[in-house]
Design a protein around this motif. Structure first.
Motif, PDB file in Angstrom:
ATOM      1  N   LEU A 268      -1.275  -1.323 -11.112  1.00  0.00           N
ATOM      2  CA  LEU A 268      -0.140   0.223 -10.616  1.00  0.00           C
ATOM      3  C   LEU A 268      -1.030   0.915 -11.715  1.00  0.00           C
ATOM      4  N   THR A 272      -4.724   2.859  -8.709  1.00  0.00           N
ATOM      5  CA  THR A 272      -5.076   2.588  -6.736  1.00  0.00           C
ATOM      6  C   THR A 272      -4.619   1.891  -6.796  1.00  0.00           C
ATOM      7  N   ASP A 273      -4.200   2.328  -4.854  1.00  0.00           N
ATOM      8  CA  ASP A 273      -2.658   1.950  -4.582  1.00  0.00           C
ATOM      9  C   ASP A 273      -2.890   0.653  -4.370  1.00  0.00           C
ATOM     10  N   THR A 274      -2.308  -0.567  -4.749  1.00  0.00           N
ATOM     11  CA  THR A 274      -2.665  -2.048  -4.421  1.00  0.00           C
ATOM     12  C   THR A 274      -2.768  -2.178  -2.794  1.00  0.00           C
ATOM     13  N   GLU A 276      -3.576  -0.245  -0.736  1.00  0.00           N
ATOM     14  CA  GLU A 276      -5.264   0.294   0.009  1.00  0.00           C
ATOM     15  C   GLU A 276      -6.660  -0.150  -0.500  1.00  0.00           C
ATOM     16  N   GLN A 277      -6.533  -1.300  -2.307  1.00  0.00           N
ATOM     17  CA  GLN A 277      -6.993  -2.206  -1.765  1.00  0.00           C
ATOM     18  C   GLN A 277      -7.417  -2.801  -2.108  1.00  0.00           C
ATOM     19  N   SER A 309       4.809  -5.260   3.546  1.00  0.00           N
ATOM     20  CA  SER A 309       4.378  -3.900   2.751  1.00  0.00           C
ATOM     21  C   SER A 309       2.634  -2.947   3.919  1.00  0.00           C
ATOM     22  N   ARG A 313       2.622   0.183   6.488  1.00  0.00           N
ATOM     23  CA  ARG A 313       1.057   1.153   5.799  1.00  0.00           C
ATOM     24  C   ARG A 313       0.691   1.006   6.741  1.00  0.00           C
TER      25      ARG A 313
END
Length: 379
Positions: A268, A272-274, A276-277, A309, A313
């Motif tokens: 966090l 960067t969004d996790t 997305e990673q 999640s 997404r």
């Protein structure tokens, strides 16, 4: 550091006490004794670094005292004092590992030179022992992190790092590098050596882009101190190391919870969004041995949270997404007439050709061989 002077003549004790610049050699506690038996009790209790002893004393001579003293304190450095230039005494003193052999009357230069030599040898050997133990603990912690966190490894680690054995309460820290090609081993080694030398913690690589730090939680917290050190490490090694530390936890019982929550904090903090990673990671590493378990552990998430999640997404299950990426890549690779289906399966991360064929059929509705035939390509 401590030192002890043993001589049955009071004026010799006074001369040695006054002529040596003890503070210069970082000796802050000096014991004086006129009896060898009493000296042994002090040596066992206080563990001094330096012993200055007369040779000829009633009840026990200086050579015997040194032999017995080294049984109680093997690291002790000894200096013999004698009123006689006796080759046999000097020879035996060398055999006992004495640093120097001084003749009375004592001189300021001779005494200070002998004490400096003894302190230098003591510190050198202490540093060697410390480096050896530090290296051993670094290896043990690496094994604990990478080869399975067994109770056997944990107890071996506590044995190698005495200041960890005093508590069950720890802060667990994670240093994370977003650049996977950055060599973090030198950073981990440097950090570990510093923490071990200061008796405030240990560190080792968990994976190629994660360093794990373990700090005992005593009456004070060394976390702030270590975070300041991390800033210097970033400058020294030209790396960016976002970091986070857990609250006080009981280890090894709470290891998994502390690790996952701390890693989540690090990710966090990277901005960067996790998810997305993870999405990008799959696109770049689809050919590797990826699994839901591996991705959850690698990114510090629980299995259920990651699965739920990711689907929410991207409107696709994570494993289904990985499979589609692999099959789409395989379709592209089939245009290479020199590659067999088995070779292509291996290149996209599915080493079992039969399993690859089943997955390919499920996604495309036909087998790899049928697809090649229908698309005009041949084996």
């Amino acid at each position: 550091m401590k030192a002890i002077i043993v001589d049955d003549e009071p004026h010799v004790l006074a001369v040695a006490r006054l002529l040596v610049d003890w503070e210069k050699y970082h000796i802050h506690q000096l014991f004086e004794c006129m009896d060898a038996t009493e000296a042994l009790e002090i040596i066992e209790r206080e563990q001094p670094a330096i012993l200055l002893s007369d040779i000829r004393m009633p009840q026990m001579d200086g050579l015997t005292l040194i032999e017995k003293a080294r049984e109680k304190n093997p690291d002790l450095k000894s200096i013999l004092i004698s009123a006689y230039s006796d080759f046999a005494y000097a020879q035996k003193a060398v055999g006992l590992g004495c640093v120097d052999y001084l003749l009375k009357p004592l001189t300021e230069e001779g005494l200070n030179d002998a004490v400096e030599k003894a302190v230098t040898q003591y510190n050198y050997e202490k540093n060697l022992r410390s480096e050896s133990q530090s290296d051993k603990s670094h290896i043990l912690f690496s094994r604990y992190l990478q080869e399975g966190r067994s109770n056997e490894y944990w107890h071996s680690l506590l044995t190698a790092v005495p200041f960890l054995a005093d508590t069950e309460l720890f802060h667990l820290g994670i240093l994370f590098s977003q650049e996977e090609d950055t060599a973090l081993e030198p950073v981990a080694e440097f950090l570990h050596q510093y923490l071990y030398r200061e008796n405030i913690g240990i560190a080792a690589l968990r994976s190629k882009n994660i360093i794990v730090v373990l700090l005992p939680a005593y009456d004070y917290s060394p976390v702030d101190r270590v975070q300041q050190l991390i800033l210097r490490l970033e400058e020294k090694f030209s790396v960016s190391l976002p970091s986070a530390f857990s609250s006080i936890c009981v280890l090894p019982k709470d290891w998994d919870d502390a690790y996952i929550s701390t890693k989540r904090m690090v990710l966090l903090s990277c901005g960067t969004d996790t998810l997305e990673q993870i999405h990008q990671y799959i696109l770049e590493h689809y050919a590797e041995d990826l699994s839901l378990d591996y991705l959850a552990e690698h990114f510090g998430l629980s299995l259920s949270y990651l699965s739920r999640s990711f689907k929410k997404r991207y409107h696709n299950g994570l494993i289904n997404f990985l499979t589609e990426i692999r099959i789409n890549k395989a379709i592209v690779l089939m245009k290479d007439h020199s590659s067999s289906i088995a070779e292509i399966a291996l290149q996209v991360g599915i080493p079992d050709p039969k399993y690859f064929s089943r997955v390919f059929r499920r996604v495309t509705g036909c087998s790899p061989a049928e697809y090649r035939k229908e698309s005009g390509d041949s084996l």
